[in-house]
Motif scaffolding. Structure first.
Motif, PDB file in Angstrom:
ATOM      1  N   PHE A 158      40.839  49.492  48.942  1.00 59.30           N
ATOM      2  CA  PHE A 158      39.621  49.295  48.282  1.00 59.30           C
ATOM      3  C   PHE A 158      39.416  49.180  46.839  1.00 59.30           C
ATOM      4  O   PHE A 158      39.189  48.249  46.421  1.00 59.30           O
ATOM      5  CB  PHE A 158      38.495  48.826  48.686  1.00 59.30           C
ATOM      6  N   GLY A 159      39.700  50.574  46.708  1.00 57.19           N
ATOM      7  CA  GLY A 159      39.341  50.866  45.875  1.00 57.19           C
ATOM      8  C   GLY A 159      40.270  50.985  44.158  1.00 57.19           C
ATOM      9  O   GLY A 159      39.860  50.487  43.330  1.00 57.19           O
ATOM     10  N   LEU A 160      41.634  51.087  45.435  1.00 50.78           N
ATOM     11  CA  LEU A 160      42.723  50.534  44.382  1.00 50.78           C
ATOM     12  C   LEU A 160      42.880  49.115  44.017  1.00 50.78           C
ATOM     13  O   LEU A 160      42.886  48.850  42.614  1.00 50.78           O
ATOM     14  CB  LEU A 160      43.913  50.841  45.134  1.00 50.78           C
ATOM     15  N   ALA A 161      42.355  48.046  44.311  1.00 52.90           N
ATOM     16  CA  ALA A 161      42.334  47.034  44.360  1.00 52.90           C
ATOM     17  C   ALA A 161      41.113  46.295  43.454  1.00 52.90           C
ATOM     18  O   ALA A 161      41.413  45.872  42.499  1.00 52.90           O
ATOM     19  CB  ALA A 161      41.742  46.096  45.734  1.00 52.90           C
ATOM     20  N   VAL A 162      40.621  46.844  43.372  1.00 48.58           N
ATOM     21  CA  VAL A 162      39.080  47.284  42.820  1.00 48.58           C
ATOM     22  C   VAL A 162      39.518  47.470  41.199  1.00 48.58           C
ATOM     23  O   VAL A 162      39.368  46.895  40.197  1.00 48.58           O
ATOM     24  CB  VAL A 162      37.467  48.385  42.692  1.00 48.58           C
ATOM     25  N   ARG A 163      40.639  48.602  41.016  1.00 49.88           N
ATOM     26  CA  ARG A 163      40.629  49.500  39.720  1.00 49.88           C
ATOM     27  C   ARG A 163      41.734  48.596  39.311  1.00 49.88           C
ATOM     28  O   ARG A 163      41.819  47.998  38.248  1.00 49.88           O
ATOM     29  CB  ARG A 163      41.329  50.985  40.178  1.00 49.88           C
ATOM     30  N   ALA A 164      42.411  47.596  39.884  1.00 47.32           N
ATOM     31  CA  ALA A 164      43.741  46.902  39.907  1.00 47.32           C
ATOM     32  C   ALA A 164      42.841  45.796  39.002  1.00 47.32           C
ATOM     33  O   ALA A 164      43.481  44.714  37.561  1.00 47.32           O
ATOM     34  CB  ALA A 164      44.469  46.634  40.425  1.00 47.32           C
ATOM     35  N   ILE A 165      41.450  44.830  39.436  1.00 44.69           N
ATOM     36  CA  ILE A 165      41.141  43.792  39.049  1.00 44.69           C
ATOM     37  C   ILE A 165      40.837  44.116  37.577  1.00 44.69           C
ATOM     38  O   ILE A 165      41.033  43.552  36.973  1.00 44.69           O
ATOM     39  CB  ILE A 165      40.217  43.057  39.769  1.00 44.69           C
ATOM     40  N   LEU A 166      39.807  45.661  37.809  1.00 39.81           N
ATOM     41  CA  LEU A 166      39.030  45.830  36.035  1.00 39.81           C
ATOM     42  C   LEU A 166      40.553  46.191  35.548  1.00 39.81           C
ATOM     43  O   LEU A 166      40.413  45.525  34.124  1.00 39.81           O
ATOM     44  CB  LEU A 166      38.416  47.441  36.406  1.00 39.81           C
ATOM     45  N   GLY A 167      41.506  46.109  35.273  1.00 44.12           N
ATOM     46  CA  GLY A 167      43.043  46.979  34.848  1.00 44.12           C
ATOM     47  C   GLY A 167      43.502  45.940  34.299  1.00 44.12           C
ATOM     48  O   GLY A 167      44.355  45.988  33.154  1.00 44.12           O
ATOM     49  N   GLN A 168      43.580  44.370  34.763  1.00 41.99           N
ATOM     50  CA  GLN A 168      43.765  42.899  34.613  1.00 41.99           C
ATOM     51  C   GLN A 168      44.755  42.840  33.007  1.00 41.99           C
ATOM     52  O   GLN A 168      45.712  42.418  32.942  1.00 41.99           O
ATOM     53  CB  GLN A 168      43.494  42.258  35.102  1.00 41.99           C
ATOM     54  N   GLN A 169      43.302  43.083  31.982  1.00 45.30           N
ATOM     55  CA  GLN A 169      43.087  42.377  30.779  1.00 45.30           C
ATOM     56  C   GLN A 169      43.375  43.506  30.122  1.00 45.30           C
ATOM     57  O   GLN A 169      42.964  43.343  28.563  1.00 45.30           O
ATOM     58  CB  GLN A 169      42.419  41.304  30.302  1.00 45.30           C
ATOM     59  N   ILE A 170      42.980  44.821  30.601  1.00 48.62           N
ATOM     60  CA  ILE A 170      43.190  46.054  29.051  1.00 48.62           C
ATOM     61  C   ILE A 170      43.733  47.168  29.124  1.00 48.62           C
ATOM     62  O   ILE A 170      44.251  47.256  30.375  1.00 48.62           O
ATOM     63  CB  ILE A 170      41.122  46.094  29.561  1.00 48.62           C
ATOM     64  N   THR A 171      43.441  48.044  28.824  1.00 45.29           N
ATOM     65  CA  THR A 171      44.365  49.661  29.198  1.00 45.29           C
ATOM     66  C   THR A 171      42.964  50.331  29.559  1.00 45.29           C
ATOM     67  O   THR A 171      42.918  50.038  30.575  1.00 45.29           O
ATOM     68  CB  THR A 171      43.762  50.540  27.672  1.00 45.29           C
TER      69      THR A 171
END
Length: 172
Positions: free
Chosen positions: A120-133
């Motif tokens: 779950f933590g990885l999924a949240v972090r992947a979503i947050l990182g979609q379009q940013i550094t």
């Protein structure tokens, strides 16, 4: 003691994880004589839940990771061990990988593919990182931890919180 097949580029793995570490949840020390990392962890299984911390030190001379697991995670030790092995890609066969990739990537001996301890933590972090550094995504995830992370007492001042649970973020 979690064994792995050499070579293992612990420095590369830990540098990758250090760039993405969340303060309070993870601590990475790639430059130590014995490179190490530590993190908090929640394991939910049905109605049961375990919370605690782990600390992993690379014993490069003996091709193993020395793992400490807090008492709160002892009942879930098989799951913890499986997650650590996946997180650090300890079951990879570097000779088979090098046989295929070495010609194209001669500097890649011992590189491993980082996994995760918390899907779950990885999924949240992947979503947050979609379009940013990476740095910007880490900042956003850090804010989630500060605002919604569950405090956790540990013997390590660097480890203070669990990553927010799905239920906590859903309520937010």
């Amino acid at each position: 003691r979690l064994a792995y097949r050499p070579p293992y580029d612990a420095q590369a793995m830990l540098c990758f994880l250090q760039q993405r570490q969340l303060l309070g949840v993870e601590h990475v020390a790639p430059d130590a004589r014995q490179p190490e990392l530590a993190r908090t962890l929640r394991i939910d299984e049905g109605t049961r839940s375990w919370r605690g911390w782990i600390r992993a030190r690379f014993d490069l001379m003996h091709d193993q990771v020395l793992l400490q697991v807090s008492e709160g995670l002892h009942p879930a030790l098989p799951q913890v061990l499986q997650r650590v092995r996946s997180w650090l890609d300890l079951d990879a066969d570097p000779l088979a990988i090098n046989a295929v990739l070495h010609t194209s990537f001669p500097q890649g001996d011992g590189l491993r593919v980082p996994g995760c301890m918390d899907g779950f933590g990885l999924a949240v972090r992947a979503i947050l990182g979609q379009q940013i550094t990476v740095a910007a995504a880490r900042t956003l995830a850090q804010r989630l931890v500060q605002r919604f992370g569950e405090p956790l007492a540990t013997p390590y001042p660097e480890l203070t919180h669990l990553f927010p649970s799905a239920a906590t973020l859903a309520r937010a």
